[in-house]
Scaffold this motif. Structure first.
Motif, PDB file in Angstrom:
ATOM      1  N   GLU A 116       0.799  -1.223   0.000  1.00  0.00           N
ATOM      2  CA  GLU A 116       0.000   0.000   0.000  1.00  0.00           C
ATOM      3  C   GLU A 116       0.837   1.280   0.000  1.00  0.00           C
ATOM      4  O   GLU A 116       0.279   2.366   0.074  1.00  0.00           O
ATOM      5  CB  GLU A 116      -0.937   0.012   1.213  1.00  0.00           C
ATOM      6  CG  GLU A 116      -1.942  -1.123   1.187  1.00  0.00           C
ATOM      7  CD  GLU A 116      -2.772  -1.204   2.454  1.00  0.00           C
ATOM      8  OE1 GLU A 116      -2.454  -0.499   3.442  1.00  0.00           O
ATOM      9  OE2 GLU A 116      -3.736  -1.984   2.455  1.00  0.00           O
ATOM     10  N   LEU A 117       2.146   1.151  -0.080  1.00  0.00           N
ATOM     11  CA  LEU A 117       3.002   2.351  -0.060  1.00  0.00           C
ATOM     12  C   LEU A 117       3.187   2.909  -1.464  1.00  0.00           C
ATOM     13  O   LEU A 117       3.160   2.167  -2.455  1.00  0.00           O
ATOM     14  CB  LEU A 117       4.381   2.004   0.508  1.00  0.00           C
ATOM     15  CG  LEU A 117       4.467   1.766   1.998  1.00  0.00           C
ATOM     16  CD1 LEU A 117       5.885   1.344   2.375  1.00  0.00           C
ATOM     17  CD2 LEU A 117       4.065   3.000   2.777  1.00  0.00           C
ATOM     18  N   GLU A 118       3.418   4.225  -1.530  1.00  0.00           N
ATOM     19  CA  GLU A 118       3.798   4.838  -2.793  1.00  0.00           C
ATOM     20  C   GLU A 118       5.151   4.256  -3.196  1.00  0.00           C
ATOM     21  O   GLU A 118       5.922   3.799  -2.351  1.00  0.00           O
ATOM     22  CB  GLU A 118       3.912   6.343  -2.630  1.00  0.00           C
ATOM     23  CG  GLU A 118       2.602   7.018  -2.274  1.00  0.00           C
ATOM     24  CD  GLU A 118       2.789   8.499  -2.002  1.00  0.00           C
ATOM     25  OE1 GLU A 118       3.879   9.050  -2.263  1.00  0.00           O
ATOM     26  OE2 GLU A 118       1.828   9.102  -1.516  1.00  0.00           O
ATOM     27  N   VAL A 119       5.446   4.286  -4.477  1.00  0.00           N
ATOM     28  CA  VAL A 119       6.664   3.664  -5.007  1.00  0.00           C
ATOM     29  C   VAL A 119       7.914   4.148  -4.280  1.00  0.00           C
ATOM     30  O   VAL A 119       8.761   3.347  -3.888  1.00  0.00           O
ATOM     31  CB  VAL A 119       6.790   3.909  -6.528  1.00  0.00           C
ATOM     32  CG1 VAL A 119       8.132   3.424  -7.044  1.00  0.00           C
ATOM     33  CG2 VAL A 119       5.650   3.240  -7.269  1.00  0.00           C
ATOM     34  N   ASP A 120       8.036   5.456  -4.059  1.00  0.00           N
ATOM     35  CA  ASP A 120       9.234   6.001  -3.422  1.00  0.00           C
ATOM     36  C   ASP A 120       9.400   5.450  -2.006  1.00  0.00           C
ATOM     37  O   ASP A 120      10.491   5.027  -1.624  1.00  0.00           O
ATOM     38  CB  ASP A 120       9.184   7.535  -3.404  1.00  0.00           C
ATOM     39  CG  ASP A 120      10.499   8.135  -2.947  1.00  0.00           C
ATOM     40  OD1 ASP A 120      11.555   7.728  -3.471  1.00  0.00           O
ATOM     41  OD2 ASP A 120      10.462   8.998  -2.052  1.00  0.00           O
ATOM     42  N   TRP A 121       8.311   5.456  -1.214  1.00  0.00           N
ATOM     43  CA  TRP A 121       8.384   4.923   0.150  1.00  0.00           C
ATOM     44  C   TRP A 121       8.636   3.426   0.130  1.00  0.00           C
ATOM     45  O   TRP A 121       9.381   2.896   0.958  1.00  0.00           O
ATOM     46  CB  TRP A 121       7.104   5.232   0.938  1.00  0.00           C
ATOM     47  CG  TRP A 121       7.239   6.458   1.772  1.00  0.00           C
ATOM     48  CD1 TRP A 121       6.642   7.656   1.556  1.00  0.00           C
ATOM     49  CD2 TRP A 121       8.043   6.614   2.942  1.00  0.00           C
ATOM     50  NE1 TRP A 121       7.021   8.548   2.523  1.00  0.00           N
ATOM     51  CE2 TRP A 121       7.879   7.935   3.394  1.00  0.00           C
ATOM     52  CE3 TRP A 121       8.888   5.768   3.651  1.00  0.00           C
ATOM     53  CZ2 TRP A 121       8.515   8.435   4.519  1.00  0.00           C
ATOM     54  CZ3 TRP A 121       9.529   6.268   4.782  1.00  0.00           C
ATOM     55  CH2 TRP A 121       9.343   7.584   5.203  1.00  0.00           C
ATOM     56  N   ASN A 122       8.016   2.726  -0.789  1.00  0.00           N
ATOM     57  CA  ASN A 122       8.228   1.282  -0.894  1.00  0.00           C
ATOM     58  C   ASN A 122       9.712   0.983  -1.127  1.00  0.00           C
ATOM     59  O   ASN A 122      10.283   0.099  -0.482  1.00  0.00           O
ATOM     60  CB  ASN A 122       7.382   0.707  -2.029  1.00  0.00           C
ATOM     61  CG  ASN A 122       7.384  -0.794  -2.035  1.00  0.00           C
ATOM     62  OD1 ASN A 122       6.750  -1.420  -1.197  1.00  0.00           O
ATOM     63  ND2 ASN A 122       8.116  -1.376  -2.969  1.00  0.00           N
ATOM     64  N   ASP A 123      10.327   1.732  -2.030  1.00  0.00           N
ATOM     65  CA  ASP A 123      11.752   1.540  -2.315  1.00  0.00           C
ATOM     66  C   ASP A 123      12.608   1.845  -1.092  1.00  0.00           C
ATOM     67  O   ASP A 123      13.558   1.118  -0.789  1.00  0.00           O
ATOM     68  CB  ASP A 123      12.191   2.420  -3.488  1.00  0.00           C
ATOM     69  CG  ASP A 123      11.582   1.988  -4.813  1.00  0.00           C
ATOM     70  OD1 ASP A 123      11.036   0.865  -4.892  1.00  0.00           O
ATOM     71  OD2 ASP A 123      11.647   2.784  -5.767  1.00  0.00           O
TER      72      ASP A 123
END
Length: 83
Positions: A25-32
């Motif tokens: 559920e995280l945005e791509v930047d936070w997921n990375d």
């Protein structure tokens, strides 16, 4: 080519995002950022691995893990006590 290395997020930031990360559920930047932290942090990896296995087990039983702020706080407090 951009060779600038991104600054790693703190353990606290990574732990606060654990459920969103594991649920995708995280945005791509936070997921990375969370993934990168887990890959290098020997302190956080066991916590994330436990949470991932726990959620996988719950899902394998056909149950649904509801996010609970209270449960999350208790788990975090217990992990802090264990060091």
């Amino acid at each position: 080519m951009n060779t600038k290395k991104r600054e790693m997020i703190s353990c606290q930031d990574a732990v606060e995002k654990v459920y969103e990360y594991l649920d995708g559920e995280l945005e791509v930047d936070w997921n990375d950022k969370v993934r990168e932290h887990i890959e290098v942090c020997k302190r956080c990896y066991p916590y994330f691995d436990f949470e991932r296995n726990f959620l996988d087990h719950i899902r394998s039983k056909g149950l649904r893990a509801e996010h609970s702020e209270e449960l999350e706080r208790k788990v975090r407090d217990m992990l802090r006590e264990l060091g």
